[in-house]
Design a protein around this motif. Sequence first.
Motif, PDB file in Angstrom:
ATOM      1  N   GLU A 107       3.234   0.918   0.366  1.00  0.00           N
ATOM      2  CA  GLU A 107       2.173   1.676  -0.287  1.00  0.00           C
ATOM      3  C   GLU A 107       2.424   3.163  -0.044  1.00  0.00           C
ATOM      4  O   GLU A 107       2.237   3.672   1.058  1.00  0.00           O
ATOM      5  N   SER A 161      -9.458   1.261  -7.006  1.00  0.00           N
ATOM      6  CA  SER A 161      -8.431   1.578  -6.018  1.00  0.00           C
ATOM      7  C   SER A 161      -7.077   1.596  -6.699  1.00  0.00           C
ATOM      8  O   SER A 161      -6.742   0.677  -7.451  1.00  0.00           O
ATOM      9  N   THR A 166      -8.886   5.680  -3.631  1.00  0.00           N
ATOM     10  CA  THR A 166     -10.041   4.884  -4.022  1.00  0.00           C
ATOM     11  C   THR A 166     -11.093   5.815  -4.600  1.00  0.00           C
ATOM     12  O   THR A 166     -11.496   6.790  -3.959  1.00  0.00           O
ATOM     13  N   HIS A 198       1.023  -9.805  -5.542  1.00  0.00           N
ATOM     14  CA  HIS A 198      -0.196  -8.989  -5.608  1.00  0.00           C
ATOM     15  C   HIS A 198      -1.296  -9.591  -6.473  1.00  0.00           C
ATOM     16  O   HIS A 198      -2.213  -8.869  -6.893  1.00  0.00           O
ATOM     17  N   LEU A 222       3.270   1.746  -5.435  1.00  0.00           N
ATOM     18  CA  LEU A 222       4.086   0.868  -4.615  1.00  0.00           C
ATOM     19  C   LEU A 222       5.537   0.901  -5.079  1.00  0.00           C
ATOM     20  O   LEU A 222       5.848   1.395  -6.162  1.00  0.00           O
ATOM     21  N   LYS A 264      -2.871   2.162  -6.193  1.00  0.00           N
ATOM     22  CA  LYS A 264      -1.775   2.168  -5.225  1.00  0.00           C
ATOM     23  C   LYS A 264      -0.451   2.400  -5.942  1.00  0.00           C
ATOM     24  O   LYS A 264      -0.131   1.714  -6.911  1.00  0.00           O
ATOM     25  N   VAL A 276      -2.374   5.794  -1.798  1.00  0.00           N
ATOM     26  CA  VAL A 276      -3.531   4.955  -2.104  1.00  0.00           C
ATOM     27  C   VAL A 276      -4.734   5.864  -2.328  1.00  0.00           C
ATOM     28  O   VAL A 276      -5.030   6.730  -1.497  1.00  0.00           O
TER      29      VAL A 276
END
Length: 686
Positions: A416, A406, A421, A149, A410, A408, A419
């Motif tokens: 994901e 953003s 934003t 990532h 995980l 996430k 999520v």
Amino acid sequence: MTKHPLGLSIVLLLLLGPGLHADDSVGPYIGTLKSTEAHLLYSPGKEAVTLRLTVHDEQGTKVATVDSRSESEHDFVAKFHVVGLTAGTTYRYQIEKIEAGGATLVAGGTADFHFTTVPADRSGQVLNVAFISCVNDSTDSVWQQMANHNLDLLCLGGDTPYADTGNLTDLRNKHRHLLQRPRLAVLGKSVPFVGTWDDHDFGLNNANGKNAAALKTNTRRAFVEYRVQDQYGSGDEGIYQKADRGAMEVFLLDARWYSQTGPSPVSPNQSTCYGNEQWKWLLESLRSSEAPFKVLLHGQIWQDKKNRETDDMHTYYAERDALLNFIKDERIPGVVLVGGDIHVSRYLVHPQRVGYDLHDFIISPGHTSVIPSLNVYHQDLEWSRVQPNQFLIMTADTSKTVPTLSVKFLDKDGQENLVKTITYYQLTAQPETGIAKDLRGYWSFDGDTKNRSQLGSRLDGQLNGGATVSNQHGTCGGALQLSRSDSQYLTVPRSMLDDNASVYTVSGWIKPAWLPVHGSADRSFIMESNVTNHCELPNASRSGYAISVGLRACGDAEKINLQLFTETLVPQPVGSERSPSTKSQGGFDCLLDRSLFSGWTHVTVTFDSMRLQLFVNGKLARTHPLPIHGPIAETGGLVIGGHRAGEGRNFDGMIDEVAIWNRVLSASEIDAIYNNGTVVALLSGL
């Protein structure tokens, strides 16, 4: 057969497996990075030697060398502090052992050993920051997934590692073991990491500064030895610090060292969590921060765990709420919360808590053990996941016209799971003036049950039992029409007040078609808050009536009792090591002429943690001091025209212009609402 030493080393590594080391070295690890500085850590094993860090730019030119010693005093961990670097620049590095015969390379020297200093400009960045808490050997697959990532920073949120001891040798061994995990070490050679602690790495479960006082010196010493940061608390106390990466600044708070050790700087009758020095540092650092996004991270969660333990910010609600009020009052943009500890991942949104919606992320566990019983009700909960091997990535993008954050959730497989934003604009307080300030809920009932405050459809009302809304017959338009005999009422499904709000005002017009009969036990509720348990999770309160306004008969046949209740927290004294309890307070009586309710009557109630005040038709009718001072207890939604269970004790007649503020309105504001007949006449911009 001749055995080559290198081949033997490879065979030994394979036999030892991925969790063990053929030697006892640690690192190298990168820690705090700044625009012109870098901090690194390395241990060659259990030997005292001189080590040399050499830094090269991408063209191979040597730009700095720093020598350090791996001394037994610090468990043979050497620290390197490099200065004079250039902002936003990538460097490669290597570490050599310096002996009489020369220098021997022990780490680095290849392209994957590198770091990039913090850019001078906060705009134009795409910054990836990972957060994790509660890790052990079963976290290895998560470290491996993180490598996919493009991380710029890794933040350890506590229980990293599970030490559960005050023995210095054991503490060092556990910290060393964590940093020797091969997949974490792969990250650490190019991704900087910083961290705070939680109860287990502070020495014991549910540890605080009082019950773990005898362990503090050693737990801090081992933590400092195996972290490489530019700050560890204040002097020899605490381990708080911040990591400013340009687009984002992470405040790594220490919720353990000072907790329960004395009175709070904001409430001398309650225990502190952060302590005086950290409190001053935190406020000053937030006020001066220029980062678009600011993350407040500590190991424990910001709400009530709802178990027998007290290591959560509900226990220290005075400091929690003073901090959030400071952010609101100072109009500090871009703040989000992160917590860990509970072996469940959760996402909460506290509506307009700091002048904008406050997003609250709980990331746990990084290992494989979950605790389903800690996935409990909260009025602001939006999502939860009870699964192992979870981590969080925040991406701050300041390359856009309006920067975005953003987030996430995980897991070890890269799935994901949630999520979100959020734009910088959404994390910036918008101007509120006049009667619109802190207006949280407003139902005009002009033909519908929509909420007309900035919390929007979250608070749209729902008609029950055949209740109706008209376009006329109200004070200034439509009104909610209710029949007691048909058990009609309206419900608002979600919370509108802050968690444990210290203030509120509720206002509305009523026109009863029926009043409780003299000499009867009948009651008729105008409104009452309740816990809706919208998330259908355990440990929700069955009460939640911080707001309770109703009518009942009294001893005088010519009068009616306009009665108030509330439910508040009961603070615990300094050093108690207990969570606040709850207390139902009331009923508080106010006897009024029945004739007053022959037409439309305006009723307003204010609450300020010390008293309830009742205003009728714009004038103060009664002040009710609270026997126990405290903010409201857990709540959720609202029932208009009924009590918290909905059916039973229902109102009969019409209700109009209901509004709720997360502040105490002044007497002049209340009088203005009464004289105008409607809130909307006083509003601008809604």
